[in-house]
Scaffold this active site. Structure first.
Site, PDB file in Angstrom:
ATOM      1  N   LYS A 204       0.843  -1.203   0.000  1.00  0.00           N
ATOM      2  CA  LYS A 204       0.000   0.000   0.000  1.00  0.00           C
ATOM      3  C   LYS A 204       0.876   1.250   0.000  1.00  0.00           C
ATOM      4  O   LYS A 204       0.699   2.151  -0.797  1.00  0.00           O
ATOM      5  CB  LYS A 204      -0.918  -0.034   1.225  1.00  0.00           C
ATOM      6  CG  LYS A 204      -1.802   1.185   1.331  1.00  0.00           C
ATOM      7  CD  LYS A 204      -2.732   1.099   2.524  1.00  0.00           C
ATOM      8  CE  LYS A 204      -3.394   2.456   2.741  1.00  0.00           C
ATOM      9  NZ  LYS A 204      -4.322   2.468   3.855  1.00  0.00           N
ATOM     10  N   GLU A 210      10.687  -4.503   4.480  1.00  0.00           N
ATOM     11  CA  GLU A 210      10.795  -5.909   4.106  1.00  0.00           C
ATOM     12  C   GLU A 210      10.449  -6.118   2.635  1.00  0.00           C
ATOM     13  O   GLU A 210      11.140  -6.823   1.894  1.00  0.00           O
ATOM     14  CB  GLU A 210       9.829  -6.762   4.954  1.00  0.00           C
ATOM     15  CG  GLU A 210      10.145  -6.816   6.429  1.00  0.00           C
ATOM     16  CD  GLU A 210       9.396  -5.758   7.230  1.00  0.00           C
ATOM     17  OE1 GLU A 210       9.158  -4.648   6.695  1.00  0.00           O
ATOM     18  OE2 GLU A 210       9.067  -6.022   8.395  1.00  0.00           O
ATOM     19  N   GLY A 265      -4.760  -1.441   5.015  1.00  0.00           N
ATOM     20  CA  GLY A 265      -3.923  -2.562   4.572  1.00  0.00           C
ATOM     21  C   GLY A 265      -4.519  -3.911   4.931  1.00  0.00           C
ATOM     22  O   GLY A 265      -4.572  -4.822   4.104  1.00  0.00           O
ATOM     23  N   ARG A 266      -5.012  -4.051   6.154  1.00  0.00           N
ATOM     24  CA  ARG A 266      -5.498  -5.378   6.577  1.00  0.00           C
ATOM     25  C   ARG A 266      -6.905  -5.680   6.062  1.00  0.00           C
ATOM     26  O   ARG A 266      -7.437  -6.749   6.338  1.00  0.00           O
ATOM     27  CB  ARG A 266      -5.412  -5.524   8.085  1.00  0.00           C
ATOM     28  CG  ARG A 266      -5.978  -4.397   8.906  1.00  0.00           C
ATOM     29  CD  ARG A 266      -5.536  -4.495  10.363  1.00  0.00           C
ATOM     30  NE  ARG A 266      -5.953  -3.333  11.137  1.00  0.00           N
ATOM     31  CZ  ARG A 266      -5.254  -2.216  11.262  1.00  0.00           C
ATOM     32  NH1 ARG A 266      -4.092  -2.108  10.639  1.00  0.00           N
ATOM     33  NH2 ARG A 266      -5.690  -1.216  11.993  1.00  0.00           N
ATOM     34  N   GLU A 351      -4.085  -6.117  15.206  1.00  0.00           N
ATOM     35  CA  GLU A 351      -3.562  -4.821  14.759  1.00  0.00           C
ATOM     36  C   GLU A 351      -4.674  -3.770  14.821  1.00  0.00           C
ATOM     37  O   GLU A 351      -4.408  -2.588  15.006  1.00  0.00           O
ATOM     38  CB  GLU A 351      -2.995  -4.934  13.338  1.00  0.00           C
ATOM     39  CG  GLU A 351      -2.088  -3.782  12.939  1.00  0.00           C
ATOM     40  CD  GLU A 351      -1.276  -4.038  11.670  1.00  0.00           C
ATOM     41  OE1 GLU A 351      -0.156  -4.551  11.758  1.00  0.00           O
ATOM     42  OE2 GLU A 351      -1.781  -3.724  10.579  1.00  0.00           O
ATOM     43  N   HIS A 382      -4.360 -32.204  18.794  1.00  0.00           N
ATOM     44  CA  HIS A 382      -3.190 -32.940  19.274  1.00  0.00           C
ATOM     45  C   HIS A 382      -2.076 -31.978  19.662  1.00  0.00           C
ATOM     46  O   HIS A 382      -0.914 -32.371  19.740  1.00  0.00           O
ATOM     47  CB  HIS A 382      -2.725 -33.923  18.190  1.00  0.00           C
ATOM     48  CG  HIS A 382      -3.802 -34.920  17.856  1.00  0.00           C
ATOM     49  ND1 HIS A 382      -3.948 -36.105  18.532  1.00  0.00           N
ATOM     50  CD2 HIS A 382      -4.818 -34.868  16.954  1.00  0.00           C
ATOM     51  CE1 HIS A 382      -4.993 -36.760  18.042  1.00  0.00           C
ATOM     52  NE2 HIS A 382      -5.546 -36.024  17.091  1.00  0.00           N
ATOM     53  N   LYS A 510       9.986  -0.403  13.848  1.00  0.00           N
ATOM     54  CA  LYS A 510      10.484  -0.083  12.498  1.00  0.00           C
ATOM     55  C   LYS A 510      11.555   1.002  12.584  1.00  0.00           C
ATOM     56  O   LYS A 510      12.607   0.901  11.956  1.00  0.00           O
ATOM     57  CB  LYS A 510       9.337   0.466  11.626  1.00  0.00           C
ATOM     58  CG  LYS A 510       8.300  -0.536  11.190  1.00  0.00           C
ATOM     59  CD  LYS A 510       7.346   0.149  10.207  1.00  0.00           C
ATOM     60  CE  LYS A 510       6.085  -0.625   9.973  1.00  0.00           C
ATOM     61  NZ  LYS A 510       5.094   0.063   9.156  1.00  0.00           N
TER      62      LYS A 510
HETATM   63  O1  F6P Z   1       2.495  -3.864   9.997  1.00  0.00           O
HETATM   64  C1  F6P Z   1       2.195  -2.553   9.674  1.00  0.00           C
HETATM   65  C2  F6P Z   1       1.637  -2.420   8.302  1.00  0.00           C
HETATM   66  O2  F6P Z   1       1.525  -1.073   8.011  1.00  0.00           O
HETATM   67  C3  F6P Z   1       0.301  -3.139   8.124  1.00  0.00           C
HETATM   68  O3  F6P Z   1      -0.762  -2.426   8.600  1.00  0.00           O
HETATM   69  C4  F6P Z   1       0.298  -3.370   6.666  1.00  0.00           C
HETATM   70  O4  F6P Z   1      -0.650  -4.314   6.302  1.00  0.00           O
HETATM   71  C5  F6P Z   1       1.718  -3.810   6.438  1.00  0.00           C
HETATM   72  O5  F6P Z   1       2.474  -3.010   7.324  1.00  0.00           O
HETATM   73  C6  F6P Z   1       2.230  -3.678   5.043  1.00  0.00           C
HETATM   74  O6  F6P Z   1       2.156  -2.360   4.579  1.00  0.00           O
HETATM   75  P1  F6P Z   1       2.291  -2.000   3.055  1.00  0.00           P
HETATM   76  O7  F6P Z   1       1.186  -2.631   2.320  1.00  0.00           O
HETATM   77  O8  F6P Z   1       2.237  -0.500   3.009  1.00  0.00           O
HETATM   78  O9  F6P Z   1       3.620  -2.516   2.575  1.00  0.00           O
END
Ligand code: F6P
Length: 546
Positions: A204, A210, A265-266, A351, A382, A510
């Site tokens: 987003k 990452e 995002g979620r 979150e 189990h 972060k």
């Molecule tokens: O973990 C924090 C967060 O901002 C989430 O809310 C989001 O889903 C994720 O990182 C990934 O963010 P992006 O889609 O901006 O890479």
């Protein structure tokens, strides 16, 4: 029972009701009402929600609904659907429902129309890849799609792609790379042919460390393998709200699907972020998923709170957190293809509602979001079910199960169903010590052994659960289920008075990681970290790395 700082008539009525109902065993509640099951099952066009094993009565539901009304939950829901900036710390609307609202019947029409236009671009892209019109740099068809994203840009699509395994196209394999741990990307790339691989960079913000690290490494791998930077245009697409950053990364705007800041995002799997779902299955399947979610949107808007699935889910969770002090919630899909559902809901719920201050910044009075965890049944049986049955923590759980399998091994499915039903019964009713003793006596056990074992073999029961059942886990049903949880989260946040749509709690780590990374660079000088434990860990890591 936790205190509230907002005594109110509805709250006081619930508190008094809790004094009466809280200590009662589910055995008593069933014995006291011969029609309990009938009264406590909601059937929404074949989606059956059985809450007869929740520690509530019809009176509790009435009182909980009154509290929800008093706390403005319906008004909050309506404001959310109307596009008001209910995510107030970020000044944003929360309108993922517009992505699955083809005619703008429930959400602002211009946004729903914009979403449809982008969906049409997505459909074109999907069609080109499926038909083979889209070719890789060396002219080969795409056979492997790698979604690079994390959090909401990974968990939703990954969960849905696995859930819809019976709908997969045999000619396309799906991969998900999320972790910055290079093992994830490295081990995935080792299985791929660059000439046939398409990378989807899903982010987003397009600033997530990452995702950008993984995307850069994947880009390097591709260019090294195909010997030309021009290959990127044929092997990378991006999904983002930040089209400028996508351009700066080197992905052609023509290969970019966008979405908007009113999609959290979620909650974004219904947007372009769902591209991997449509590619793994078909655009029709993705449409069916969205149609299921839209049906749930309509239900949450139209059904009275007392018969409103997401509202009931929210209210029961609130009831347990507020009055019983239950700190965890189990998600137990009896469906191997829903293996990723607990992980998806961990982000969606924790979150969103893992918050300690309210919308106005004042601390919340009681507990908020429980710890969400789970595993598919029967595997979980189990593993951690021992604690569910006999541990000191009471953990309310959700069971999810399809009446019919989508594979030919029906004998397996009947066993799966039997286990699911058995667990719900065992949790609710348990086995009293008297029953246990009688069973052991009937089995002819020595009285010394009965004495020694009776307590160990007793099940207290009274452990609440809800069971979702539906005919089969198709895309439409899955869409309904996911949307039910999404709305549960929003309504529960409204009950607690927290902002469910920001996530400031992920920021500190972060920022610190960005500060620490230079100390781990190959050419780093003296350690700059100020925190003594961090500085010592960096020194130890440097020494261990040789
Ligand atoms: O973990 C924090 C967060 O901002 C989430 O809310 C989001 O889903 C994720 O990182 C990934 O963010 P992006 O889609 O901006 O890479």
């Amino acid at each position: 029972m936790t205190a509230t700082d907002r005594p109110s008539p509805a709250y006081a009525a619930l508190a008094a009701h809790f004094e009466a109902i809280g200590p009662r065993h589910l055995r008593d509640l069933f014995a006291a009402d011969a029609r309990r099951v009938e009264r406590c099952v909601l059937d929404i066009d074949g989606l059956r929600y059985d809450y007869s094993r929740q520690r509530v009565t019809p009176e509790t539901v009435k009182l909980l609904a009154a509290l929800a009304r008093e706390r403005g939950v319906e008004a909050f829901r309506d404001a959310m659907f109307a596009g008001e900036p209910v995510n107030l710390t970020e000044g944003r609307a929360v309108l993922h429902m517009a992505l699955r609202d083809p005619n703008g019947a429930l959400t602002p029409k211009p946004l729903a129309a914009e979403a449809q236009a982008e969906r049409a671009r997505m459909a074109t892209l999907v069609e080109r890849i499926h038909s083979g019109a889209w070719r890789g740099f060396t002219g080969q068809r795409i056979t492997d799609v790698v979604n690079i994203g994390i959090g909401g840009s990974d968990l939703g699509p990954a969960m849905v792609v696995e859930a819809l395994t019976p709908d997969h196209r045999p000619s396309l394999r799906s991969w998900f790379v999320s972790n910055v741990d290079g093992a994830h990307l490295h081990q995935t790339l080792a299985q791929l042919n660059p000439e046939r691989t398409l990378f989807i960079v899903a982010s987003k913000s397009f600033t997530t460390q990452e995702t950008l690290q993984n995307a850069h490494s994947a880009r390097r791998w591709l260019i090294e393998a195909l010997g030309d930077e021009a290959a990127v245009a044929k092997h990378f697409v991006a999904l983002s709200t930040n089209t400028e950053a996508v351009k700066a990364f080197g992905i052609d705007p023509a290969n970019t699907l966008r979405f908007w800041d009113w999609v959290g995002g979620r909650f974004s799997l219904w947007s372009a972020i769902g591209l991997s779902i449509a590619l793994a299955t078909s655009m029709q399947t993705f449409d069916a998923l969205c149609a299921g979610a839209h049906a749930m949107d309509r239900h949450v808007v139209e059904a009275p709170l007392e018969a409103n699935l997401p509202a009931l889910m929210a209210l029961f969770g609130w009831w347990y957190a507020e009055f019983f002090g239950f700190a965890a919630h189990g998600v137990l899909p009896y469906d191997q293809n829903l293996a990723r559902l607990p992980a998806y809901l961990q982000q969606a719920e924790m979150e969103s509602n893992g918050k300690r201050v309210r919308r106005d910044g004042r601390p919340v009075a009681g507990a908020t979001c429980p710890i969400v965890f789970g595993e598919p049944g029967t595997n979980g049986q189990h593993a951690f079910y021992q604690l569910l049955h006999q541990g000191t923590h009471v953990v309310p759980v959700d069971f999810l199960v399809a009446a019919e399998a989508r594979h030919p091994l029906d004998a397996h499915h009947r066993l799966l169903l039997a286990n699911c039903f058995a667990q719900a019964e065992a949790l609710a009713l348990g086995r009293t010590e008297d029953e246990v003793r009688a069973q052991m006596e009937a089995a002819g056990m020595a009285s010394a052994d009965i004495e020694r074992l009776a307590a160990h073999r007793t099940f207290p029961g009274n452990r609440p659960s809800a069971t979702f059942m539906y005919r089969r886990l198709d895309a439409f049903t899955l869409g309904r289920l996911i949307a039910a949880y999404e709305h549960k989260i929003a309504l529960q946040g409204a009950l607690w008075g927290v902002n469910s749509f920001d996530q400031w709690g992920v920021e500190l780590g972060k920022v610190l990681a960005r500060g620490i990374a230079p100390d781990l660079a190959p050419d780093a000088g003296a350690i700059t970290a100020a925190d003594p434990a961090t500085a010592a860990a960096i020194a130890a890591a440097r020494a261990l790395r040789g």
